[in-house]
Design an enzyme around this catalytic site. Structure first.
Site, mmCIF file in Angstrom:
data_model
loop_
_atom_site.group_PDB
_atom_site.id
_atom_site.type_symbol
_atom_site.label_atom_id
_atom_site.label_comp_id
_atom_site.label_asym_id
_atom_site.label_seq_id
_atom_site.Cartn_x
_atom_site.Cartn_y
_atom_site.Cartn_z
ATOM 1 N N GLY A 298 55.035 -9.277 2.880
ATOM 2 C CA GLY A 298 56.234 -9.226 2.053
ATOM 3 C C GLY A 298 57.461 -9.601 2.871
ATOM 4 C CB ALA A 299 59.830 -8.609 4.585
ATOM 5 C CG HIS A 334 60.169 -1.515 5.209
ATOM 6 N ND1 HIS A 334 59.281 -0.507 4.902
ATOM 7 C CD2 HIS A 334 59.548 -2.254 6.162
ATOM 8 C CE1 HIS A 334 58.194 -0.635 5.636
ATOM 9 N NE2 HIS A 334 58.328 -1.692 6.415
ATOM 10 C CD GLU A 335 60.405 -5.766 6.813
ATOM 11 O OE1 GLU A 335 60.116 -5.567 8.006
ATOM 12 O OE2 GLU A 335 59.577 -5.586 5.878
ATOM 13 C CG HIS A 338 60.110 -2.090 10.815
ATOM 14 N ND1 HIS A 338 59.246 -1.111 11.247
ATOM 15 C CD2 HIS A 338 59.531 -2.623 9.706
ATOM 16 C CE1 HIS A 338 58.199 -1.058 10.416
ATOM 17 N NE2 HIS A 338 58.352 -1.961 9.474
HETATM 18 N N1 BES Z 1 55.655 -5.017 9.700
HETATM 19 C C1 BES Z 1 55.432 -5.358 8.351
HETATM 20 C C2 BES Z 1 54.910 -6.749 8.152
HETATM 21 C C3 BES Z 1 53.432 -6.881 8.331
HETATM 22 C C4 BES Z 1 52.574 -6.376 7.357
HETATM 23 C C5 BES Z 1 52.902 -7.495 9.418
HETATM 24 C C6 BES Z 1 51.214 -6.502 7.521
HETATM 25 C C7 BES Z 1 51.555 -7.620 9.582
HETATM 26 C C8 BES Z 1 50.697 -7.127 8.634
HETATM 27 C C9 BES Z 1 56.718 -5.239 7.544
HETATM 28 O O1 BES Z 1 57.660 -4.388 8.062
HETATM 29 C C10 BES Z 1 56.309 -4.650 6.234
HETATM 30 O O2 BES Z 1 55.967 -3.503 6.202
HETATM 31 N N2 BES Z 1 56.326 -5.442 5.182
HETATM 32 C C11 BES Z 1 55.902 -4.998 3.880
HETATM 33 C C12 BES Z 1 57.037 -4.938 2.954
HETATM 34 C C13 BES Z 1 57.683 -3.611 3.054
HETATM 35 C C14 BES Z 1 59.011 -3.542 2.420
HETATM 36 C C15 BES Z 1 56.834 -2.518 2.475
HETATM 37 C C16 BES Z 1 54.865 -5.957 3.387
HETATM 38 O O3 BES Z 1 54.719 -7.009 3.984
HETATM 39 O O4 BES Z 1 54.191 -5.652 2.420
HETATM 40 ZN ZN ZN Z 2 57.149 -2.418 7.846
#
Ligand code: BES
Ligand code: ZN
Length: 924
Positions: A298-299, A334-335, A338
């Site tokens: 998602g991000a 969220h991002e 982090h």
């Molecule tokens: N760190 C994750 C991105 C990620 C997810 C990297 C899976 C590798 C594998 C990012 O911070 C994240 O959690 N993204 C979520 C969206 C969030 C707002 C819940 C996602 O990608 O679903």
């Molecule tokens: Zn995350």
């Protein structure tokens, strides 16, 4: 020339292992990377040959004597004759590499040095490498978009390294514990922009390539490899204006730049809030946030260069719904959370991934609440996290928050509801039982102590215990570790049984693990969770105090100690445990207490019960009825109160549960009863919200908009009142508008419902109309809304066509969105059978289509699991899985959960269906 062919991973296995004795999954610790100098030249001109080449210069400190340098590298072509190794401290001495090896199981690239590297010395290792810009949305990869006027395709490059793909882009120590500063230099044609974690220091012409430049970025702070990011693109950007903050820019393809305003405004605000909340300034000079057209997650929180899907960053007032906007805010929050939890303080190893994801999820709720209190998002997101956890963690096949990890696929599997939503829920629990001051000062000191370092959960427990004791928020003989280990090292959550004596004044409390699978006997549901017990009574109805009135403790050996609560009111008054659902447990009461609660809900002052607890009662009673520990008659009489309910949260809890029942019952002869029941339940709230009429602009309380969106969706599904004709009329007025790609008269907040209802009840032509709009739309969230609606048709040929379109290698539907198409088909009643067949027959192709993003295959399984209700179908599916071989490898956990969900459906059909149907008849 001695090319080391890294990318023949499959072939190279035996060969590569020859001579190597080191087969542990972690890197050796004899060497420490001190600094990376990374030079990457990217070629985006020739679409047939999109590629990059680079040089990684890594400064290493030897902690022990060794001749062996083990790094990660995957799918990179490395000319090992050009690798150099020099001692750079003291008298400079050239060393060299005598041979190299590959361990394809763990992606190791092993260099043997000519002379031993000696402890205490510093070395410089230089490795040249090259590779294709891949199409797999991992590592350093390509993405593209089209210019609408000319249909020209534009290419860009972007990285996605978490969890273990930096190794696809450059050789490195690709574990979160190896932090080092990075100096990155990107080479590219001067018509592009180069972005990376840090601001540009200098741009100079390329020595040999005409019209190419080198863009060198400032040295970063020490960071883990998975947070490194860079991109070459021709995007436009929107600068934010917030005084005194870091420079903040939002990037998108030029045609979408007008959709950046909201994120550009929201981002810096939430960043500033965190600076104040954590008491630590954002350490980098800038943040860029980029909307990437092709993006697997998602991000991603790359330090200073945060990447997003278009749907999670771009907002269009004309096309996006309020739900879209709130989700966007949540993702940005969220991002950016982090940047502290994850980037500044990083987990030592992926076992503690929840320290990243749980924190970001929880803290995002606080961030969004602070900036948009009128959304009341904290309550809603918290309940969402709880409901998600209750669902997942009630499976025997769930796992503890903190789990051992060895292989890369296991890391990927950990990005699940347990790390995110359960992680978030247990943090909220601590926040509520410790109180504001202790929680804040505890996490602040945790962040300060471990800044630029790595931590594990015990470090967090330590900081919180100290803060709690200092503030008197926790008895001196308690520590956070004992309490919290029961939540993070143990799978599941408890249900407590509250049984009051005849006087009502004394309650006995016991706990056991809550499980959905009814076949598991009680003696196998043991477990003990430290429970901060709080409760209120009918007379007191004080739901604001979430501080514990007592603790339910566990013995040293993990046995639950029985607990008695005294001084409760008389037997004619209810008690409610767990005000505001502060703790993650379910509560079952004795019959008398349920009776009193039902009375208040259905006839009394139901609003004297906190809205979160109304949601709790609805959710709990429906779970207990599902598992057979309560009668459906009681459950249905409780939720009958919903005819009076006007708030979002209890409805959300009810719909989540009724959805599962509905997916079973709609395949049975008694569906008409259920349909009438749903009509009866929904009609009052649907009328109250004025149906799907466009009253949105006059709604003052924002969460009523979300309620209206949700209720509209259910009302049209169950054909309540005029929902369908109104939806069809909206759609026809859109269809007949002179330029439907420019103007759409359907209110954004009910578009999904209107599209889906029309596709379901309308003609082939309506489907075609919508598909054309999909292809022409410039707004990613509108595109996704359309994709999820196209599966609503009941025409078999259209469903079949749509399934095939979803996996078409030509990618009219981008690979990142293909799961959505499949899910849309699979979750409808006609489409389900087609989707199941398609999946079973094409599992090999689907596997190839997604490789190596195996997680996507897992996403296809959940709509399938929710509709298998017969034992023979379950057995058939098991059989299929047993024979699927490699195609379903890497998603073992998802498969186990899928099978368990199927099993609980089968149990429901076998044991509840008759009783449920009878109870429905009674309340109709
Ligand atoms: N760190 C994750 C991105 C990620 C997810 C990297 C899976 C590798 C594998 C990012 O911070 C994240 O959690 N993204 C979520 C969206 C969030 C707002 C819940 C996602 O990608 O679903
Ligand atoms: Zn995350």
């Amino acid at each position: 020339m001695n090319w080391c062919l890294f990318f023949v991973v499959a072939l190279g296995l035996d060969l590569a292992m020859a001579g190597s004795t080191y087969d542990y999954y972690r890197l050796p610790t004899a060497l420490l990377p001190k600094k990376y100098n990374l030079r990457i030249l990217t070629h985006l001109e020739n679409p047939e040959d999109l590629k990059f080449s680079g040089v990684a210069q890594i400064k290493l400190e030897a902690l022990q004597n060794t001749r062996n340098i083990t790094l990660h590298s995957k799918s990179l072509l490395i000319d090992d004759s050009k690798i150099t190794l020099t001692q750079v401290n003291g008298e400079k001495k050239d060393n060299c590499i005598s041979s190299t090896e590959v361990n394809a199981v763990h992606d190791f690239y092993i260099l043997n040095a000519c002379q031993e590297l000696e402890a205490g010395n510093i070395y410089q290792l230089t490795l040249p490498f090259e590779a294709e810009l891949n199409k797999q949305l991992q590592g350093y990869y390509r993405s593209s978009y089209q210019i609408p006027e000319t249909n020209e395709t534009k290419w860009i490059s972007i990285t996605q390294f978490e969890p273990a793909s930096a190794r696809l882009a450059f050789p490195c120590f690709d574990e979160p514990g190896f932090k080092a500063p990075f100096v990155i230099t990107l080479g590219f044609h001067k018509k592009f922009t180069g972005l990376s974690n840090m601001p540009v220091r200098e741009i100079r012409p390329h020595e040999t390539l005409p019209d190419y430049v080198w863009s060198e970025f400032e040295e970063s702070v020490p960071m883990s490899t998975y947070l490194v990011a860079y991109s070459v693109n021709d995007f436009s950007h929107k600068p934010s204006t917030l005084p005194n903050g870091a420079l903040f820019r939002t990037w998108a393809r030029p045609n979408a730049i007008d959709q950046c305003d909201f994120a550009a405004e929201f981002g810096p605000k939430v960043l500033q809030y965190y600076e104040e909340f954590f008491g630590i300034k954002f350490p980098l000079p800038k943040v860029d946030q980029v909307a990437v057209p092709d993006f697997a997650a998602g991000a991603m929180e790359n330090w200073g260069l945060v990447t997003y899907r278009e749907t999670t960053l771009l907002y269009s007032a004309e096309y996006s719904s309020l739900a879209n906007q709130q989700q966007l805010a949540n993702v940005v929050a969220h991002e950016l959370a982090h940047q502290w939890f994850g980037n500044l303080v990083t987990m030592k190893w992926w076992t503690d991934l929840w320290l990243n994801e749980g924190f970001a999820t929880y803290v995002a709720n606080l961030g969004v609440e602070h900036i948009h209190p009128e959304w009341r998002a904290k309550e809603r997101e918290s309940l969402n996290d709880l409901l998600t956890t209750f669902r997942r963690d009630a499976l025997e096949s769930s796992h503890p928050i903190s789990r051992p990890i060895q292989m890369v696929v296991e890391i990927s599997e950990s990005f699940d509801e347990i790390s995110y939503e359960k992680g978030s829920s247990v943090l909220r629990m601590m926040h509520l039982f410790l109180g504001e001051e202790s929680f804040r000062s505890g996490i602040k000191s945790y962040l300060q102590t471990f800044a630029y370092k790595n931590a594990e959960q015990d470090n967090l427990w330590e900081s919180l215990t100290q803060a709690a004791h200092k503030n008197g928020a926790l008895p001196e003989n308690y520590d956070i570790k004992s309490i919290m280990d029961s939540w993070t090292l143990q799978t599941g959550y408890p249900v407590i049984n509250v049984t009051r004596d005849e006087s009502g004044k004394v309650a006995k409390i016991s706990q056991e693990r809550f499980l959905l699978n009814r076949d598991i006997p009680h003696d196998q549901r043991k477990g003990c969770w430290w429970l901060p017990l709080s409760y209120t009574t009918q007379e007191e109805h004080d739901f604001n105090n979430t501080l514990p009135k007592a603790w339910m403790e566990c013995s040293k050996s993990g046995e639950s100690l029985s607990k008695t609560i005294e001084d409760l009111p008389g037997a004619d008054q209810w008690v409610i445990f767990n005000p505001q659902l502060a703790t993650l447990y379910k509560v079952n009461y004795d019959a008398q207490n349920w009776k009193l609660l039902i009375e208040t809900l259905t006839k009394g002052d139901f609003e004297s019960i906190h809205v979160l607890n109304r949601a709790q009662l609805v959710d709990d009673i429906l779970y207990f009825a599902w598992t057979g520990s309560q009668d459906y008659e009681i459950a249905l009489s409780l939720i009958g109160y919903l005819q009076r309910e006007r708030e979002f949260l209890p409805w959300k809890a009810a719909f989540d549960n009724l959805k599962l029942v509905g997916r079973i019952v709609r395949q049975t002869p008694h569906f008409d009863l259920f349909k009438s029941y749903m009509n009866k339940l929904i009609t009052p709230i649907f009328e109250h919200l004025d149906g799907i009429n466009d009253t949105f602009s006059s709604i003052e309380q924002q969460d009523q908009i979300l309620l209206k969106t949700m209720v509209a969706n259910w009302a049209c599904q169950y054909e309540v009142l005029d929902c369908i004709p109104k939806a069809l009329a909206y759609f026809q007025s859109w269809k007949s508008s002179p330029n439907p790609d420019e103007t759409n008269p359907i209110p954004t907040n009910v578009r999904r419902t209107v599209y889906c209802s029309t596709v379901r009840h309308g003609s082939d032509e309506d489907w075609e109309f919508l598909w054309t709009r999909y292809k022409k739309s410039n707004v990613a969230s509108e595109k996704r809304t359309i994709l999820s609606s196209l599966g609503c048709t009941r025409e078999v040929w259209l469903l079949q066509r749509y399934l095939e379109l979803s996996f078409d290698p030509k990618e009219v539907i981008r690979k990142q969105d293909s799961t959505l198409g499949f899910q849309a088909v699979a979750s409808s009643e006609v489409g389900f059978l087609l989707a199941k067949k398609y999946f079973i027959e094409n599992v090999d192709q689907i596997h190839k289509f997604y490789h190596p993003l195996v997680k996507s295959i897992g996403r296809l399984l959940s709509p399938l699991s929710e509709q298998v209700i017969e034992r023979k179908d379950l057995e058939e599916f098991k059989e299929f899985i047993n024979h699927s071989g490699e195609s379903l490898s890497g998603i073992n956990q998802t498969i186990q959960q899928t099978l368990e969900i199927m099993l609980t459906n089968v149990q429901w059909k076998e044991r509840n269906y008759d009783q449920f149907s009878r109870s429905i008849e009674l309340v109709l």
